[in-house]
Structure formats: C-alpha cells, structure tokens
Enzyme design. Sequence first.
Site, short mmCIF file in Angstrom:
data_model
loop_
_atom_site.label_atom_id
_atom_site.label_comp_id
_atom_site.label_asym_id
_atom_site.label_seq_id
_atom_site.Cartn_x
_atom_site.Cartn_y
_atom_site.Cartn_z
N LYS A 189 0.86 -1.20 0.00
CA LYS A 189 0.00 0.00 0.00
C LYS A 189 0.89 1.24 0.00
CE LYS A 189 -3.99 1.96 2.47
NZ LYS A 189 -4.94 1.77 3.58
N SER A 239 -9.86 1.61 2.53
CA SER A 239 -9.00 2.41 1.68
C SER A 239 -7.93 1.60 0.95
CB SER A 239 -8.30 3.48 2.52
OG SER A 239 -7.46 2.88 3.49
N SER A 284 -10.07 -0.71 6.73
CA SER A 284 -9.48 -0.58 5.40
C SER A 284 -8.77 -1.79 4.84
CB SER A 284 -8.50 0.59 5.38
OG SER A 284 -9.21 1.77 5.18
N1 GLN Z 1 -13.43 3.66 5.81
C1 GLN Z 1 -12.90 4.11 7.05
C2 GLN Z 1 -12.61 5.57 7.00
O1 GLN Z 1 -12.82 6.16 5.98
C3 GLN Z 1 -11.69 3.31 7.43
C4 GLN Z 1 -10.44 3.80 6.81
C5 GLN Z 1 -9.23 3.00 7.20
O2 GLN Z 1 -9.33 1.96 7.84
N2 GLN Z 1 -8.07 3.54 6.86
O3 GLN Z 1 -12.16 6.14 7.96
#
Ligand code: GLN
Length: 472
Positions: A76, A151, A175
Amino acid sequence: MQKTLKQLHEELKNGTITVESLVIECKKTIAEKDGDIHALLGLYSDSLISSQIVVAEKMFKDGKANTLTGIPIVIKDNILVKGELATGGSKILEKYHATYDATVIKKLKEAGAILIARANMDEFAMGGSTENSAFGVTKNPHDITRVAGGSSGGSAAVVAYGGVPVSLGSDTGGSIRQPASLCGVVGLKTTYGDVSRYGVMAMGSSLDQIGPFGNSVEDVEEVYKIISGYDELDSTSLSNESRKPKVENLKKIIGIPMSFVNREGIDKEVLDNFNISIDMMKNFGYIIKDINIEYLEKALSVYYILMPAEVSSNLARYDGIRFGLSHPGETSIQSYFESRTAGFGPEVRRRILLGTYVLSSGYHDAYYNKANLVREMLRKEFEKVFQEVDVIATPTSPVPAFKIGEKSQDPLAMYLADIFTVPVNIVGVPAISIPSGKTSSGLPLGMQFVASHMSEGTLFTIGKEFELAIIK
Ligand code: GLN
C-alpha cells in the site's frame, strides 16, 4: 496467481520455477489486467526489483529461504520503501521519495520477498472505496462498474485479479477487511501494537495497524509471521513480554451480536449468506451464541470523533515546507494555506475540519473526552465477552461492492459501510475477513471474525476451519 505460498515455495525450492520467472509472470498479469482495474500506482524501480531477485536466489542457494523468499508482494502506498515514490494516494506527496524503509519493509526485505509495486488507496487512507485517491479509482475485478472497497482497495484488487499472491494494507477502521470482503480475498487486521507502524504514514495513530491480504488464511498467516514483532522504533509496539504465546484452549463458542447485525440498511443477501455460513461452523463442533455487546452502536460515533481528531493533528506535518508539494506564498501562513489547499482532496479537508472542531476549546470535553470514555467502556465490554466466546462473528460489510459514484457524494452513507469493522479498531483487537460466498449476481461476500487481544492464532485456527466449511 492462485497457488498458495507453500506451493510456490516448493516450486522455487525444487527449481520448477525461478524467482525471476515468477516475477516476470506477475508483471505480465499486471500488464494485462491493471489497465482496467487500476489497483496499482506504479511498479517499484527495476534496480530495486532486480537486486531483490539476486538476494532471494542466493537465499535459496544457501538453504536460507523461508516461505516468503522470492514471493512478489504489493505494498500500500502509505508504507515507506527507501528511494521509492510513496504518495499516500495524495497530490501533496505526488513526487515524494521515501528516505528510509518502514520496519515491515525491512522485515520483508530480510525475508527475501520481492517488493514489486505500489498499491492505490484512498488519500491518506481516508475512505471506503478508493474513490478518494488523487490518482483515480480502483475498480472491482469481479465487476468493473463497482468499487474495490477501501481504503486499501488496490492491495485487495491486485490479489483478487491474480497479480501477486499477497500484499500489505493498513486498517484504521476497516481498510483491510472491507476491501478484502468486497474483492473476495482474505484480509487480516492485527492487534494494535502487534505490527510496527514505523515508516507508515499516520492517519489515526491510536487505531492504525498494518496487515496482509492473500488468497487463503494460511497465506495471510505466513506474511503475518514475518511482519509482526516488537520494534523499538514504534513507541506503541507491544513488548515481547506481552506477546508470550497464549495456550489456546478453544471454548468452541462463536458469539454473534444478532441485534447489531440484523439492522436497518443491511443487504438481504449479506444477511442470508451470513446466517447460512455461520451455521456451517456447527459441523466443526462450534456452538453459536447470541451475545449482547453494550455500547457497540456507539462505536461509529466514537470513531468519527477520535479518528478526525488524530487526523487533524497527524496531517499538520504536510505544510509545504519540509517535504511534498510546495506553493510558496508571501508569508509562511500563506505558504501553508496554498500548499495544503493545492495538495489535499475534499475528504481529507473534511476530516481535518471535523478534527480541529472536536479538539477546539469548549468542544474538547463534550466530544473528544467523552468519546475516549466510551472507548474505554467498549474495551471492557469486549473483554467481558471474550471470557465467554472464542470469536465474535459479523458480516465484514453490510453491503456487497457498490457502484462507483453511488456513495461518493454522501459521506454518511459511506461511513455507515464501516459499521461492523470500526469497533475492532476502537478496542484494538485483531480481526480477519474471509470470503463466505457470493451474491446471486456474483459479487463476493465476507465473514469477519474478531478475537481477543493478541489472539491472531485463534483467528487462523477458526479461519481455516471456516474455509473448509464454506468449500463443503
Ligand atoms: N473507511 C474508514 C474511513 O474512511 C476506514 C479507513 C481506514 O481503515 N483507513 O475512515
């Protein structure tokens, strides 16, 4: 690339394939498929890839190879690899080259893994669909009109389309697990403090964890073994003392917070699949128990106070002066304004605003402190529940992969997609998402198992049984 890591390891060891041929094969699949999917932001430099191939081949020759040696892996783009671009999915870091290796990268390099490409992601990991990437959306390999989740959408999609066998993502509120579920692969969020965060771009520092994606629980476990461990460079890293392996005496009880799961907004096919899949665990001698977790409903609200508060403070470092995009103004304040305005996308700005608001004097007690209190209460509730059950099970996501654009104009709808994953980060325990079948239109679904602090082993044991139960 649907072979398991152990199969690939055998083939590399007995010479059926070479590290180089494996890398070429992965690059070929990526070249064929990534144009449509856009899981990747770019390959790592040829010099990095070829020097790693040399290291891995030598390890095989010297009899020092492990299961990850010679295995191509995608990272990532919020994890630093020395000398390589690391954008965090943001315009503000579009040309930023990392100056050092993250601890997980150091460990992967030492294990002889081949870092091959950078995965697309929501800007600074804020989002659940990879639509917030400054470099374009990642599409779902099962249906390119739909999102891959986020994400870590790129890390999930590249494994799902067979570009590499394993990848790394980060999980602050879901994410890793949510895109794993939407793309039909396995994703593990580790215990808070288990895997070092040194060299990872911080989002919500009390919530962030790195973890692997793979095609099976076993593959994810292999990567986990390499990347976990105490690191003196991360002040939140768990000490060796607290890592002493627990004797795993499974009670053979799976807890389900049924009233929380069976809620408004949950897709009917998700719920049916959840009920059917969990029932299959009875074949392995598990008792399914309906449990009540007090304050669970509050987790999402707690998350959307604590996370933006931490985001607003963590992202202060992107000031256009020390590194990243720089738009000089007449005064320093103007330089900050102009660089940050040019560099940050709308979701990142929204969260910085929310965060500064909840931390501002007068609101700090009402929001931030209160959210921390509820966090503590929730932590105690989980501890209590884990006296009675081995794992808690929920669907990973209340909905299957949604259409690109469907939720991007409605942040609240997007935030609700995190309802089952967020509580896990609030309390800091480990959780895994495992494919549990597909909808009638062929979209992947995922089961989430949550275990107590440092009980990744329980997730692997139960997860492997679950995979067998689903295949039957
Ligand atoms: N979808 C969640 C957010 O937007 C989790 C994001 C993540 O785990 N980095 O905060």
